[in-house]
Design an enzyme around this catalytic site. Structure first.
Site, mmCIF file in Angstrom:
data_model
loop_
_atom_site.group_PDB
_atom_site.id
_atom_site.type_symbol
_atom_site.label_atom_id
_atom_site.label_comp_id
_atom_site.label_asym_id
_atom_site.label_seq_id
_atom_site.Cartn_x
_atom_site.Cartn_y
_atom_site.Cartn_z
ATOM 1 N N HIS A 87 26.648 50.713 29.094
ATOM 2 C CA HIS A 87 25.535 50.405 28.197
ATOM 3 C C HIS A 87 26.047 49.802 26.891
ATOM 4 O O HIS A 87 25.711 50.251 25.800
ATOM 5 C CB HIS A 87 24.712 51.677 27.934
ATOM 6 C CG HIS A 87 24.030 52.201 29.148
ATOM 7 N ND1 HIS A 87 24.620 53.104 30.015
ATOM 8 C CD2 HIS A 87 22.810 51.930 29.681
ATOM 9 C CE1 HIS A 87 23.799 53.374 31.010
ATOM 10 N NE2 HIS A 87 22.698 52.684 30.830
ATOM 11 N N HIS A 93 15.656 44.694 36.387
ATOM 12 C CA HIS A 93 15.973 46.035 35.905
ATOM 13 C C HIS A 93 14.724 46.911 35.894
ATOM 14 O O HIS A 93 13.621 46.441 35.634
ATOM 15 C CB HIS A 93 16.552 45.933 34.493
ATOM 16 C CG HIS A 93 16.749 47.254 33.815
ATOM 17 N ND1 HIS A 93 15.797 47.818 32.989
ATOM 18 C CD2 HIS A 93 17.784 48.132 33.842
ATOM 19 C CE1 HIS A 93 16.237 48.974 32.534
ATOM 20 N NE2 HIS A 93 17.438 49.189 33.039
#
Length: 403
Positions: free
Chosen positions: A214, A314
């Site tokens: 991330h 996503h």
């Protein structure tokens, strides 16, 4: 046709809370009674604030609008208040409104959205899931061994393989922080390699490994991590550096054998254009509840196609964004794989009147008009969100080794 009404729903996602703490849905209704559903993926403000944003955009731009004039409405919302540049929260609101307009348009003409965007290319869509815990009483935010113990993660992945999945995602590289990027600790380098080794030995070549990060790392830190996990042939290395500087991520991509994937935090064709122009990634991950909606994502997919890049929509939110992702994937030649929240069962099925169809590792695109899903308002109203946390919350202090 004119848009006449707006409803909003902030829905608490009950345990195990896979896909996030809450979902923000909206419904638009025309004066002649056609309804469209959308979902907003805006994580940087509280849901009550997001609802106020939705209502403000609705009253200024959507009330009384022709739902077929999506391109004109998009430009007016994008440029409101003299912005005219990517704004993650505004784009989240616009995304939810835009997909609801497409739902109305599809219902008005009796066609699924993918038929209105070039027609179906794929009869079924390969899907993957994160490794989620399955011990009794566990949930997405619990301290499960699958998040810290390689063998536990491998055992869980084998269960997904038996269900039909041919790809799984995991992220053992450590927490993310408001003070990233940083260097990975030696402990996390070792753990990340051990995860990949255990998963590859358990799954063989029957299942792709998707290595999630991330944006935690510097370029050199990401390359150190890449050197540890590359021998296990992950299908992608996700967001190795922060998303704001694609030219830095491009330095990782240039020295890394694994495909780089990115995009969940990006909005609009303008930000994705920089990713493609710099060579930062060859797999784009737009979240259709944030990126600007379905048509904007279709434009991004087309740009990617011209750069021989692929799309992998996503999803870390609710099933309405999931339904929009499915419509885009079905009509995109360069579609690679679709993120699922497990098999679209549990609360993701309960909140819809008819669940998304998942069979043996694949999502089957719907033939119903519009998005192909209907929100169950009774279920939505029975699960109001009462928490105070944001959808995602990074650490608010630096992460130091060992982390």
């Amino acid at each position: 046709m004119k848009i006449a009404e707006l409803k909003t729903f902030v829905v608490g996602n009950p345990p195990p809370a896979f896909g996030g703490r809450y979902f923000v849905f909206l419904k638009l209704r025309t004066a002649c009674g056609v309804e469209g559903v959308g979902e907003v993926y805006a994580a940087s403000f509280s849901p009550a604030t997001v609802v106020a944003m939705i209502r403000d955009v609705f009253e200024r731009h959507v009330l009384g609008a022709d739902p077929f004039r999506i391109e004109a409405l998009w430009r007016n919302v994008y440029s409101r208040g003299y912005t005219g540049r990517p704004d993650a929260s505004l784009m989240g609101v616009l995304s939810g409104v835009e997909m609801a307009l497409w739902d109305i348009v599809g219902k008005a003409v009796g066609k699924p959205v993918h038929d209105l965007l070039g027609g179906k290319v794929h009869e079924r869509l390969r899907s993957y899931t994160y490794l989620y815990p399955d011990e009794p009483g566990s949930h997405a935010y619990s301290d499960s061994p699958i998040y810290s113990t390689p063998q536990a993660a491998a055992d869980r992945a084998l269960k997904y393989l038996k269900q039909g999945f041919t790809a799984v995602k995991f992220d053992p590289a450590g927490p993310y922080s408001a003070f990233d990027p940083r260097q990975p600790s030696l402990e996390r380098l070792e753990l990340s390699e051990a995860f990949c080794k255990a998963l590859r030995e358990a799954l063989g070549t029957r299942c792709d490994l998707l290595f999630g990060t991330h944006g935690q790392f510097t370029v050199s830190g990401a390359l150190r991590l890449a050197s540890r996990i590359e021998p296990y042939e992950p299908l992608w290395f996700e967001e190795p550096t922060p998303p704001e500087a694609p030219e830095e991520m491009a330095r990782v991509a240039a020295q890394c054998r694994m495909p780089i994937a990115t995009g969940e935090r990006l909005t609009t064709k303008y930000e994705f254009a920089r990713v493609l122009e710099t060579g930062a990634a060859s797999i784009l991950q737009p979240n259709l509840g944030r990126v600007g909606g379905i048509l904007e994502a279709k434009k991004i997919a087309a740009m990617a196609e011209a750069h021989y890049a692929q799309i992998a929509p996503h999803l870390y939110c609710g099933p309405v964004v999931g339904a929009a992702n499915i419509q885009l994937a079905a009509c995109s030649p360069n579609f690679l794989i679709l993120e699922s929240i497990e098999r679209w069962d549990g609360f993701h099925a309960e909140i819809l009147k008819k669940p998304i169809r998942w069979e043996d590792g694949y999502v089957i695109p719907p033939s119903e008009p519009g998005l192909g899903v209907e929100l169950d308002e009774e279920v939505a109203n029975a699960h109001p969100w009462r928490g105070t946390d944001l959808h995602l919350m990074p650490r608010d202090a630096p992460v130091h080794a060992p982390d």
